[in-house]
Design a protein around this motif. Structure first.
Motif, PDB file in Angstrom:
ATOM      1  N   ARG A   5      25.760  15.826 -11.700  1.00  0.00           N
ATOM      2  CA  ARG A   5      26.790  14.820 -11.944  1.00  0.00           C
ATOM      3  C   ARG A   5      26.912  14.486 -13.426  1.00  0.00           C
ATOM      4  O   ARG A   5      27.977  14.073 -13.893  1.00  0.00           O
ATOM      5  N   LYS A   6      25.829  14.650 -14.163  1.00  0.00           N
ATOM      6  CA  LYS A   6      25.888  14.372 -15.598  1.00  0.00           C
ATOM      7  C   LYS A   6      26.771  15.370 -16.339  1.00  0.00           C
ATOM      8  O   LYS A   6      27.113  15.144 -17.504  1.00  0.00           O
ATOM      9  N   ASN A   7      27.139  16.473 -15.686  1.00  0.00           N
ATOM     10  CA  ASN A   7      28.102  17.401 -16.285  1.00  0.00           C
ATOM     11  C   ASN A   7      29.495  16.800 -16.327  1.00  0.00           C
ATOM     12  O   ASN A   7      30.354  17.255 -17.090  1.00  0.00           O
ATOM     13  N   TYR A   8      29.739  15.783 -15.496  1.00  0.00           N
ATOM     14  CA  TYR A   8      31.083  15.229 -15.362  1.00  0.00           C
ATOM     15  C   TYR A   8      31.202  13.799 -15.864  1.00  0.00           C
ATOM     16  O   TYR A   8      32.272  13.378 -16.300  1.00  0.00           O
ATOM     17  N   VAL A   9      30.126  13.029 -15.755  1.00  0.00           N
ATOM     18  CA  VAL A   9      30.198  11.605 -16.069  1.00  0.00           C
ATOM     19  C   VAL A   9      28.975  11.163 -16.842  1.00  0.00           C
ATOM     20  O   VAL A   9      27.967  11.871 -16.900  1.00  0.00           O
ATOM     21  N   SER A  10      29.073   9.979 -17.413  1.00  0.00           N
ATOM     22  CA  SER A  10      27.901   9.311 -17.977  1.00  0.00           C
ATOM     23  C   SER A  10      27.498   8.194 -17.026  1.00  0.00           C
ATOM     24  O   SER A  10      28.355   7.586 -16.374  1.00  0.00           O
ATOM     25  N   PHE A  11      26.209   7.933 -16.958  1.00  0.00           N
ATOM     26  CA  PHE A  11      25.714   6.902 -16.063  1.00  0.00           C
ATOM     27  C   PHE A  11      25.269   5.672 -16.843  1.00  0.00           C
ATOM     28  O   PHE A  11      24.719   5.779 -17.944  1.00  0.00           O
ATOM     29  N   SER A  12      25.477   4.530 -16.227  1.00  0.00           N
ATOM     30  CA  SER A  12      24.944   3.290 -16.771  1.00  0.00           C
ATOM     31  C   SER A  12      23.434   3.260 -16.544  1.00  0.00           C
ATOM     32  O   SER A  12      22.872   4.143 -15.888  1.00  0.00           O
ATOM     33  N   ASP A  13      22.791   2.232 -17.084  1.00  0.00           N
ATOM     34  CA  ASP A  13      21.396   2.004 -16.711  1.00  0.00           C
ATOM     35  C   ASP A  13      21.339   1.758 -15.202  1.00  0.00           C
ATOM     36  O   ASP A  13      22.310   1.265 -14.608  1.00  0.00           O
ATOM     37  N   PRO A  14      20.220   2.079 -14.557  1.00  0.00           N
ATOM     38  CA  PRO A  14      20.132   1.880 -13.108  1.00  0.00           C
ATOM     39  C   PRO A  14      20.370   0.428 -12.694  1.00  0.00           C
ATOM     40  O   PRO A  14      19.885  -0.492 -13.346  1.00  0.00           O
ATOM     41  N   ILE A  15      21.117   0.264 -11.622  1.00  0.00           N
ATOM     42  CA  ILE A  15      21.335  -1.061 -11.038  1.00  0.00           C
ATOM     43  C   ILE A  15      20.291  -1.328  -9.963  1.00  0.00           C
ATOM     44  O   ILE A  15      19.989  -2.472  -9.639  1.00  0.00           O
ATOM     45  N   GLY A  16      19.732  -0.263  -9.412  1.00  0.00           N
ATOM     46  CA  GLY A  16      18.713  -0.401  -8.382  1.00  0.00           C
ATOM     47  C   GLY A  16      18.145   0.951  -8.013  1.00  0.00           C
ATOM     48  O   GLY A  16      18.353   1.941  -8.728  1.00  0.00           O
ATOM     49  N   GLU A  17      17.426   0.983  -6.906  1.00  0.00           N
ATOM     50  CA  GLU A  17      16.881   2.227  -6.379  1.00  0.00           C
ATOM     51  C   GLU A  17      17.234   2.337  -4.904  1.00  0.00           C
ATOM     52  O   GLU A  17      17.366   1.325  -4.211  1.00  0.00           O
ATOM     53  N   VAL A  18      17.380   3.563  -4.441  1.00  0.00           N
ATOM     54  CA  VAL A  18      17.704   3.742  -3.029  1.00  0.00           C
ATOM     55  C   VAL A  18      17.133   5.076  -2.540  1.00  0.00           C
ATOM     56  O   VAL A  18      17.027   6.033  -3.311  1.00  0.00           O
ATOM     57  N   SER A  19      16.734   5.088  -1.290  1.00  0.00           N
ATOM     58  CA  SER A  19      16.345   6.338  -0.640  1.00  0.00           C
ATOM     59  C   SER A  19      17.395   6.672   0.409  1.00  0.00           C
ATOM     60  O   SER A  19      18.272   5.853   0.717  1.00  0.00           O
ATOM     61  N   THR A  20      17.316   7.878   0.953  1.00  0.00           N
ATOM     62  CA  THR A  20      18.302   8.359   1.913  1.00  0.00           C
ATOM     63  C   THR A  20      17.634   8.604   3.255  1.00  0.00           C
ATOM     64  O   THR A  20      16.520   9.130   3.307  1.00  0.00           O
ATOM     65  N   VAL A  21      18.324   8.224   4.338  1.00  0.00           N
ATOM     66  CA  VAL A  21      17.759   8.401   5.677  1.00  0.00           C
ATOM     67  C   VAL A  21      18.763   9.077   6.605  1.00  0.00           C
ATOM     68  O   VAL A  21      19.971   9.038   6.375  1.00  0.00           O
ATOM     69  N   LEU A  22      18.226   9.683   7.647  1.00  0.00           N
ATOM     70  CA  LEU A  22      19.057  10.248   8.709  1.00  0.00           C
ATOM     71  C   LEU A  22      19.463   9.121   9.648  1.00  0.00           C
ATOM     72  O   LEU A  22      18.636   8.306  10.040  1.00  0.00           O
ATOM     73  N   VAL A  23      20.735   9.084  10.007  1.00  0.00           N
ATOM     74  CA  VAL A  23      21.238   8.088  10.956  1.00  0.00           C
ATOM     75  C   VAL A  23      21.535   8.803  12.271  1.00  0.00           C
ATOM     76  O   VAL A  23      22.316   9.761  12.303  1.00  0.00           O
ATOM     77  N   GLN A  24      20.909   8.349  13.343  1.00  0.00           N
ATOM     78  CA  GLN A  24      21.065   8.992  14.646  1.00  0.00           C
ATOM     79  C   GLN A  24      20.964   7.942  15.753  1.00  0.00           C
ATOM     80  O   GLN A  24      20.581   6.799  15.514  1.00  0.00           O
ATOM     81  N   ARG A  25      21.308   8.347  16.962  1.00  0.00           N
ATOM     82  CA  ARG A  25      21.191   7.466  18.128  1.00  0.00           C
ATOM     83  C   ARG A  25      19.812   7.609  18.764  1.00  0.00           C
ATOM     84  O   ARG A  25      19.295   8.722  18.884  1.00  0.00           O
ATOM     85  N   LYS A  26      19.262   6.489  19.198  1.00  0.00           N
ATOM     86  CA  LYS A  26      17.970   6.525  19.871  1.00  0.00           C
ATOM     87  C   LYS A  26      18.077   7.217  21.232  1.00  0.00           C
ATOM     88  O   LYS A  26      17.097   7.787  21.714  1.00  0.00           O
ATOM     89  N   SER A  27      19.259   7.149  21.816  1.00  0.00           N
ATOM     90  CA  SER A  27      19.447   7.765  23.132  1.00  0.00           C
ATOM     91  C   SER A  27      19.890   9.223  23.040  1.00  0.00           C
ATOM     92  O   SER A  27      20.110   9.872  24.050  1.00  0.00           O
ATOM     93  N   GLY A  28      20.047   9.721  21.816  1.00  0.00           N
ATOM     94  CA  GLY A  28      20.487  11.101  21.643  1.00  0.00           C
ATOM     95  C   GLY A  28      19.307  12.049  21.530  1.00  0.00           C
ATOM     96  O   GLY A  28      18.175  11.728  21.914  1.00  0.00           O
ATOM     97  N   LYS A  29      19.580  13.239  20.971  1.00  0.00           N
ATOM     98  CA  LYS A  29      18.508  14.215  20.764  1.00  0.00           C
ATOM     99  C   LYS A  29      17.751  13.822  19.497  1.00  0.00           C
ATOM    100  O   LYS A  29      17.998  14.336  18.405  1.00  0.00           O
ATOM    101  N   MET A  30      16.836  12.878  19.669  1.00  0.00           N
ATOM    102  CA  MET A  30      16.141  12.264  18.539  1.00  0.00           C
ATOM    103  C   MET A  30      15.386  13.282  17.683  1.00  0.00           C
ATOM    104  O   MET A  30      14.649  14.126  18.186  1.00  0.00           O
ATOM    105  N   ILE A  31      15.607  13.164  16.377  1.00  0.00           N
ATOM    106  CA  ILE A  31      14.913  13.994  15.397  1.00  0.00           C
ATOM    107  C   ILE A  31      13.820  13.140  14.770  1.00  0.00           C
ATOM    108  O   ILE A  31      14.103  12.083  14.204  1.00  0.00           O
ATOM    109  N   SER A  32      12.578  13.604  14.862  1.00  0.00           N
ATOM    110  CA  SER A  32      11.471  12.809  14.325  1.00  0.00           C
ATOM    111  C   SER A  32      10.801  13.456  13.114  1.00  0.00           C
ATOM    112  O   SER A  32       9.953  12.845  12.477  1.00  0.00           O
TER     113      SER A  32
END
Length: 465
Positions: free
Chosen positions: A120-147
């Motif tokens: 992304r730095k090839n296209y834009v400049s970034f500000s100082d960080p506003i925070g931190e975040v991680s990424t998670v899988l969103v799924q249904r508990k009643s579905g084919k649960m991925i653990s």
């Protein structure tokens, strides 16, 4: 037989709609940053407003009971106030589209909780960080649960177009036989979470904070599987706008030190009860499609006036906040804050009756429309004259209209007339022989028009007709 059909359908889906991610795949670069428009902080301040791209979600930007809300929205509003400019928002879910708007000078900031990456730095400049975040899988508990990550093999995950999630998924395994189907769509993160709940898709990926907010009031959601670890998130600006970046970084530093960022984060991410009501209320652009309890009569009144009902709703919110018993210090009352003489003139017996008050205001607006119709034939321009007249009186706006002609500008354009309306605090202009109504704080009326049109644009984008 079923074991044979399922992989076949998976491959067919990939060939038709999506992409397959393997150890050997490299993320394609999109040429979205060839020649960015030269536009920095001085130009923005001189223009008088800053444009930012936001996502429509329960934590970024939405409408609740007529008010604009959201973590990014409140941050941006505070930044705009510190710069002494107005805030114009553009709602997008596609990050590549947002970068293109930035490139073309149609936006100044992309405030979409962006993870900082080398690509992304090839296209834009970034500000100082506003925070931190991680990424998670969103799924249904009643579905084919991925653990576990390994169980994602040969699964299909829907993600927003241009999101960092694609590269995160592709980096999950170094095993050349590991493959995950990725379908990029032009929908926002929260829309995809809703599709998981509605069983239209099985999986999506989202920022952990946003996923947790949704999971607090949807017990069916599972967001326990982490796709990527905590990493900094920031806002994006054009790479040739170093002064804007510097100003934003200074503002971020001060707001972190004051505790403002932590307080706002708590409001939108840690208070699950409030998040639930704001997101699921019928009066939320996320959970319903109502602006106020008076939408039905506003729609009837707007039809009588020939306006989009959301424009009339914007005016009502600006005047009374949808409170039919509101009374101003000057004695204006009702949903549209009419003065006693105006109430009497337009046949309102009970100013606290929502329908009477509204129709009295509509009759006044129709009168103003008739006043300006021949002078301003273009309806979109005329609405601005009507709104200003509703606020400050059509005599003052007419004075500005005359001054516009006198000084050789176009009196049919609000941009030209509003300039002279703001000059009605200057004796050189309000004492001009052609001016009949004298001194006026015209800048207040100009800001009033801007406020209503900005709010209307939000209603128009986020609330169905």
């Amino acid at each position: 037989m079923r074991r044979i059909i399922t992989p076949f359908l998976f491959v067919l889906l990939l060939l038709t709609f999506g992409v397959q991610c393997t150890f050997f795949e490299k993320e394609k670069k999109n040429n979205v940053w060839e020649d960015p428009v030269a536009l920095d902080i001085d130009d923005i301040v001189k223009r008088g407003y800053i444009r930012a791209v936001v996502d429509n979600s329960s934590t970024s930007y939405y409408i609740y009971r007529g008010r604009r809300m959201g973590y990014e929205f409140e941050l941006l509003r505070n930044l705009a106030s510190s710069l002494g400019v107005r805030l114009h928002l553009i709602v997008k879910s596609d990050i590549e589209d947002a970068f293109l708007l930035l490139n073309r000078g149609k936006a100044d900031i992309v405030a979409m909780n962006l993870e900082i990456s080398a690509d992304r730095k090839n296209y834009v400049s970034f500000s100082d960080p506003i925070g931190e975040v991680s990424t998670v899988l969103v799924q249904r508990k009643s579905g084919k649960m991925i653990s576990s990550i390994d169980q994602l093999k040969d699964q299909l995950i829907h993600i927003p177009q241009g999101a960092i999630y694609k590269s995160q998924i592709c980096n999950l395994s170094q095993d050349s036989t590991f493959s995950v189907g990725i379908m990029e769509v032009r929908e926002g993160r929260e829309q995809l979470i809703s599709k998981v709940l509605e069983k239209k898709i099985d999986f999506t990926v989202a920022d952990r904070d946003l996923a947790l907010v949704n999971a607090t009031y949807n017990n069916e959601l599972d967001v326990s599987l982490e796709i990527s670890e905590l990493s900094p998130v920031a806002w994006a600006v054009r790479p040739n706008a170093p002064s804007l970046e510097k100003v934003i970084n200074s503002w971020i530093g001060k707001r972190k030190k004051s505790g403002y960022l932590a307080t706002l984060y708590s409001k939108y991410f840690l208070n699950s009860k409030n998040s639930y009501y704001r997101s699921n209320s019928a009066f939320s652009s996320l959970g319903g499609n109502k602006i106020s309890a008076y939408d039905d009569i506003i729609k009837t009144a707007a039809e009588n006036l020939g306006w989009d009902w959301r424009l009339l709703a914007s005016l009502v919110y600006k005047e009374s906040g949808f409170n039919p018993e509101a009374t101003s210090y000057a004695g204006a009352t009702g949903l549209l804050q009419l003065m006693p003489v105006t109430l009497e003139r337009f046949g309102v017996d009970n100013p606290n009756d929502p329908y009477q008050s509204l129709m009295g205001g509509v009759n006044f607006l129709k009168y103003l429309d008739k006043f300006w119709r021949e002078r301003i034939p273009e309806s979109n321009e005329r609405i601005k004259f009507i709104l200003a007249s509703y606020n400050i009186g059509h005599g003052h706006v007419e004075d500005a209209w005359k001054l516009t002609m006198k000084y050789g500008k176009n009196p049919q354009y609000w941009e030209h007339v509003s300039h002279f309306l703001k000059l009605k605090t200057d004796p050189e202009y309000y004492r001009d022989p052609i001016v009949r109504s004298g001194y006026a704080k015209g800048h207040i009326a100009v800001n009033y028009v801007d406020d209503i049109l900005i709010l209307y644009n939000s209603y128009r984008v986020l609330v169905e007709p």
